[in-house]
Write an enzyme that holds these catalytic residues in place. Sequence first.
Site, PDB file in Angstrom:
ATOM      1  N   LYS A  27       0.914  -1.201   0.088  1.00 10.88           N
ATOM      2  CA  LYS A  27       0.019  -0.212   0.122  1.00 10.88           C
ATOM      3  C   LYS A  27       0.908   1.176  -0.045  1.00 10.88           C
ATOM      4  CE  LYS A  27      -3.879   1.957   2.687  1.00 10.88           C
ATOM      5  NZ  LYS A  27      -4.707   1.928   3.633  1.00 10.88           N
ATOM      6  N   SER A  71      -9.686   2.346   2.932  1.00  9.84           N
ATOM      7  CA  SER A  71      -8.863   3.193   2.067  1.00  9.84           C
ATOM      8  C   SER A  71      -7.930   2.249   1.146  1.00  9.84           C
ATOM      9  CB  SER A  71      -7.777   3.970   2.867  1.00  9.84           C
ATOM     10  OG  SER A  71      -7.003   3.224   3.442  1.00  9.84           O
ATOM     11  N   SER A  92      -9.455  -0.155   7.108  1.00  3.82           N
ATOM     12  CA  SER A  92      -8.985   0.042   5.819  1.00  3.82           C
ATOM     13  C   SER A  92      -8.310  -1.029   5.325  1.00  3.82           C
ATOM     14  CB  SER A  92      -7.951   1.177   5.804  1.00  3.82           C
ATOM     15  OG  SER A  92      -8.701   2.567   5.640  1.00  3.82           O
TER      16      SER A  92
END
Length: 505
Positions: free
Chosen positions: A83, A158, A182
């Site tokens: 990420k 997210s 997330s």
Amino acid sequence: MSGAEEIVTLTASQMVKAMQKGDLSSRQIVEAELETAKAVDPKTQSYLATCFNSAFMVADAVDQARALGQQLPDLAGVPIAIKDMIVTKGVETTAASKILKGWVPPYDATAVGKVKENGMPILAKTNLDEFAQGSSTENSAFHPTFNPWDLERVPGGSGGGSAAAVSSFESPLALGTDTGGSIRQPASFTGSVGMKPTYGRVSRFGAISMASSLDQIGPCARTVEDAAMLFDAIAGYDPKDSTSIPGCEPAALKAALEGKRGDLSGIRVGIISEASGEGFSKDVMDGFLRGANLLSSMGAKVEEKSFPHFLHGIQIYYVLMPAEVSSNMSRYDGMRYGLRVMPPDATASSMMAATREEGFGPEVKRRIMLGTYVLSSSQYEKMYAAAQKVRTVLIEDFKKAFQSFDVLICPTSPTTAFKAGEVEDPVTMYKNDIATIPANLAGLPAISLPVGLDDLGLPIGFQIMADRKKDELAFKVASALEEAVSRENDGPIWNKVPRLWKSGE
Ligand code: GLN
């Protein structure tokens, strides 16, 4: 693409075995992932930056070492995506924000260092909501990510990029960060497995800070066993993170393998009664209850548990999180990193204002303002201090609950994946995390795994929370449930995703 298809649809653990037997090389895996990303990423838009060149170098080094008979870590040669909220030395790291565009970190996050020590080729940096603030990956400053199950829908957020990459076979594994859900909510939207460790079990060093008392790095994978292997690789004490927990050896893989045997006798499971009703769709509740029944069919003692403050988690979160965000975002001042906008006759403060105006997106600005407000002298006692007190009440509730239960369960998110553009108002968006946030506030480990599909054929997420430092127990129960779900559905849920490399899918 039959060759590549066969390779990329292997789980990480199958890749490990195939490499150990000499049936597959790491280079072949990276090549297959590259071919898949070329066909699939234009559709999912999971990746922000790719680093296949260095991935091939790592793969070749691993293959060579293996050929020489060297002892290698299990995950050596298995690729991963990271990420873009996690810093990677020499690879642009943006947190999906214009303010960090072009920033190339001079160091690795501890978790990334561990990935490298394990000989895992890093394929790419994955997309996210800007600074991990959002639940749909629509807040990325660069482009949205789409859900491989239905490209008109969001993959959650997210960490939608990591979840979409894993579920569309662009990568077998990914790292995520989880401040309020997330990792888990995107896992639930994409039929994958996402795990938020106990606060402190995985080092936060090099995880770009969103809300420091809540942030954790964790694994994203297609199976519980794969997530467990990755957890074992990245967890452990780190002197560079002052909140890191010493003396806690990770043993998630062992727990996951134990769980696979399907014996949960003696395990006390509490269903959080409040995580139902308004907002929770019927399909999600039905899927969740089927999962709960599967747990009892394996010998677990499943009971309802009333948890009066559980749903207040979201209210506490939307006071404390913005407060921490507003403080953490102050480091982006145009002086030290990334973007600098110089208005005519710039002064330090006009430069800072212009940089932040241009560099931050609307959601980040909203949270900075909210946070500044709740920390202001007129609001501090009423809002910030009050929320801290209720956070303590919630933590006490969990402590009490874990005296009578080993794990607590509820749906991961109230609905399945919604359409891109469908949720416009921020508060409706915030409600996505109503069931995931409490684990962050209490620092607990929590895992999401798919438990079935809804009427539209979209995955439903099931969440298992355990007491602090009992991450392994969450893995064990999840792994048992995953086996049972797979038996009920003629195979694993993740394998039912459309093959996006085929035209028309
Ligand atoms: N969706 C939540 C938020 O917008 C959680 C974000 C996260 O876990 N990073 O704050």
